[in-house]
Scaffold this motif. Structure first.
Motif, short mmCIF file in Angstrom:
data_model
loop_
_atom_site.label_atom_id
_atom_site.label_comp_id
_atom_site.label_asym_id
_atom_site.label_seq_id
_atom_site.Cartn_x
_atom_site.Cartn_y
_atom_site.Cartn_z
N LEU A 108 0.75 -1.26 -0.06
CA LEU A 108 -0.05 0.19 0.07
C LEU A 108 1.06 1.08 0.10
CD1 LEU A 108 -2.73 1.11 0.01
CD2 LEU A 108 -2.85 1.09 2.48
N ASP A 110 3.44 1.46 -1.29
CA ASP A 110 3.85 1.87 -2.83
C ASP A 110 2.76 2.41 -3.59
OD1 ASP A 110 6.19 0.73 -2.10
OD2 ASP A 110 5.91 -1.14 -3.11
N LEU A 111 1.84 2.77 -3.30
CA LEU A 111 0.58 3.52 -4.29
C LEU A 111 0.63 4.96 -3.81
CD1 LEU A 111 -1.26 2.62 -6.56
CD2 LEU A 111 -2.88 2.43 -4.91
N PRO A 112 1.19 5.88 -4.48
CA PRO A 112 1.06 7.02 -4.13
C PRO A 112 -0.27 7.69 -4.11
CG PRO A 112 2.61 6.87 -6.10
CD PRO A 112 1.87 5.46 -5.69
N GLU A 115 -2.21 8.26 -7.25
CA GLU A 115 -2.43 7.24 -7.98
C GLU A 115 -3.68 6.44 -7.23
OE1 GLU A 115 -0.56 4.88 -10.63
OE2 GLU A 115 -0.70 6.87 -11.25
N ARG A 116 -4.45 7.18 -6.39
CA ARG A 116 -5.55 6.45 -5.76
C ARG A 116 -6.66 6.75 -6.19
NH1 ARG A 116 -3.19 5.26 0.45
NH2 ARG A 116 -0.97 4.91 -0.27
N PHE A 117 -6.80 7.76 -6.91
CA PHE A 117 -8.06 8.45 -7.66
C PHE A 117 -9.40 8.60 -6.57
CE2 PHE A 117 -5.57 6.07 -10.94
CZ PHE A 117 -5.60 7.02 -11.44
N GLY A 118 -8.92 8.90 -5.35
CA GLY A 118 -9.93 8.97 -4.24
C GLY A 118 -10.51 7.76 -3.80
N PHE A 119 -10.12 6.68 -4.07
CA PHE A 119 -10.33 5.05 -3.63
C PHE A 119 -10.19 5.00 -2.03
CE2 PHE A 119 -11.49 2.03 -6.99
CZ PHE A 119 -11.67 2.94 -7.98
N THR A 120 -10.72 4.66 -1.57
CA THR A 120 -10.61 3.89 -0.06
C THR A 120 -10.12 2.51 -0.06
OG1 THR A 120 -12.43 5.28 0.66
CG2 THR A 120 -11.14 3.84 2.43
N VAL A 121 -8.52 2.27 -0.11
CA VAL A 121 -8.14 1.19 -0.30
C VAL A 121 -8.10 0.24 0.87
CG1 VAL A 121 -6.21 -0.30 -1.13
CG2 VAL A 121 -6.80 2.00 -2.29
N THR A 122 -8.69 -0.82 0.78
CA THR A 122 -8.88 -1.58 2.14
C THR A 122 -8.14 -3.06 2.10
OG1 THR A 122 -11.04 -2.58 1.15
CG2 THR A 122 -11.35 -0.67 2.72
N GLN A 123 -7.99 -3.21 0.66
CA GLN A 123 -7.50 -4.75 0.74
C GLN A 123 -6.35 -4.96 -0.50
OE1 GLN A 123 -10.32 -7.44 -0.63
NE2 GLN A 123 -9.06 -9.38 -0.61
N ILE A 124 -5.37 -5.68 -0.40
CA ILE A 124 -4.34 -5.82 -1.65
C ILE A 124 -4.17 -7.37 -1.54
CG2 ILE A 124 -2.02 -5.20 -2.30
CD1 ILE A 124 -2.20 -2.79 -0.27
N LEU B 90 -6.57 -1.04 -9.73
CA LEU B 90 -7.23 -0.61 -8.38
C LEU B 90 -8.93 -1.07 -8.85
CD1 LEU B 90 -7.62 1.20 -6.00
CD2 LEU B 90 -7.29 3.02 -7.39
N PRO B 103 2.23 1.53 -9.14
CA PRO B 103 2.77 1.73 -7.80
C PRO B 103 4.46 1.93 -7.95
CG PRO B 103 1.64 -0.48 -8.19
CD PRO B 103 1.74 0.13 -9.44
N THR B 104 5.12 2.49 -7.08
CA THR B 104 6.50 2.65 -6.83
C THR B 104 7.11 1.45 -6.51
OG1 THR B 104 6.45 3.73 -5.14
CG2 THR B 104 6.30 5.06 -6.69
N THR B 127 -3.42 -6.45 -6.99
CA THR B 127 -4.89 -5.96 -7.00
C THR B 127 -5.20 -5.17 -5.64
OG1 THR B 127 -5.49 -7.51 -8.52
CG2 THR B 127 -7.23 -6.35 -7.45
N TYR B 128 -5.28 -3.95 -6.06
CA TYR B 128 -5.86 -2.88 -4.77
C TYR B 128 -7.29 -3.05 -4.84
CZ TYR B 128 -1.08 -1.27 -4.86
OH TYR B 128 0.54 -1.17 -4.91
N ARG B 129 -7.96 -3.12 -3.64
CA ARG B 129 -9.50 -3.03 -3.69
C ARG B 129 -9.91 -2.24 -2.72
NH1 ARG B 129 -11.43 -7.48 -6.64
NH2 ARG B 129 -9.92 -9.20 -7.07
N GLY B 130 -10.85 -1.65 -3.04
CA GLY B 130 -11.53 -0.76 -1.85
C GLY B 130 -12.91 -0.04 -2.63
N LEU B 131 -13.22 1.07 -2.04
CA LEU B 131 -14.73 1.83 -2.59
C LEU B 131 -14.07 3.02 -3.12
CD1 LEU B 131 -17.04 1.65 0.42
CD2 LEU B 131 -17.10 0.23 -1.76
N CYS B 132 -14.81 3.23 -4.42
CA CYS B 132 -14.43 4.29 -5.28
C CYS B 132 -14.92 5.47 -4.92
CB CYS B 132 -14.83 4.21 -6.72
SG CYS B 132 -16.60 4.01 -7.23
N PRO B 133 -14.93 6.87 -5.16
CA PRO B 133 -15.42 7.91 -4.56
C PRO B 133 -16.89 7.83 -4.46
CG PRO B 133 -13.57 8.47 -5.66
CD PRO B 133 -13.71 6.99 -5.89
#
Lengths: 136, 136
Positions: A108, A110-112, A115-124, B90, B103-104, B127-133
């Motif tokens: 996580l 490593d993901l600037p 680069e997250r586009f506003g997502f709430t990342v909860t799992q990788i 993502l 990712p870096t 694969t990054y998972r989460g909720l989009c805006p």
DNA sequence: ATCCTACGATGGACAGAGTCCAAGTCAACC
DNA sequence: GGTTGACTTGGACTCTGTCCATCGTAGGAT
């Protein structure tokens, strides 16, 4: 493993012989089984258990967080009972063998942010692919 | 995009109207279409194109390294035309939206030798998972 | 420009994985 | 030991993808 049965019962999971057998099959040392493999093993102990029941039980175990669904190829999903210890998977591209691995660090980081586009990342999920020693 | 057609023809890929349409559909926006979506879009231009042909063409494009197969859920595979720029995905757990991310660092460095079990690791998918805006 | 022929397209049957549903069964509470 | 609503069953169904025999055609040969 009877820990698992305890936990499930404690959460109000109605304990039927079918569900018990499915939970016990998963809690054994056979890891990463497909639904059909679970069904086959369950049927050794409870010959008339139906596929639908196995699918139902597996789906509920996933919702309860006791089992993780893994799909490393585009084919059947596999069910990973090692849900309480975070890990990733190493897959042989040739024979399909799957091993649990424990990378250090968090991908996580490593993901600037941009680069997250506003997502709430909860799992990788990380899948390492390559050839196992026997297939190399 | 005609780059793609050029490359394919240069590699001896016999150019039929069906293959051209499939390649052009993929070379459009950077989205992650399923085979059926590709078929639907292709059929707008070439109404009698068959599903089998689309599957064949997609499979060949994957073998040629022009397109990447992605399966982020256990359902239909998706085809990613962004094959020449390494990236990860993502995914929104709710609506299924997929975005390419970069990712870096390399997750390979995070897998200690003793966790590789003798595998020759050649590929890593994150694969990054989460909720989009919109779904949050 | 036309002919040949091997490669590609077609569509329908088939297969694998998973879901749905109406009817029957039974676990858990009283 | 009843009652009852949740669970199980098996078969039909959906979705995704593959296979195959037959037909069509791209592109080199003439």
């Amino acid at each position: 493993m009877s820990d698992l049965l305890e936990r499930l019962r404690g959460r109000g999971w109605r304990m039927t012989s079918q569900r018990r057998v499915v939970a016990e099959v998963l809690a054994g040392d056979h890891v990463h089984l497909t639904a059909d493999e679970v069904h086959a093993l369950a049927a050794q102990r409870l010959p008339e258990i139906s596929r639908a029941t196995v699918y139902n039980a597996l789906g509920e175990l996933v919702l309860l967080g006791e089992v993780i669904e893994v799909s490393t190829d585009g084919r059947a999903k596999r069910y990973d009972p090692n849900a309480h210890h975070p890990h990733q998977h190493l897959v042989c591209s040739h024979c399909g063998t799957i091993r649990d691995v424990h990378p250090t660090g968090s991908p996580l980081a490593d993901l600037p942010a941009e680069e997250r586009f506003g997502f709430t990342v909860t799992q990788i999920e990380v899948t390492y692919r390559g050839l196992c020693p026997s297939c190399a």
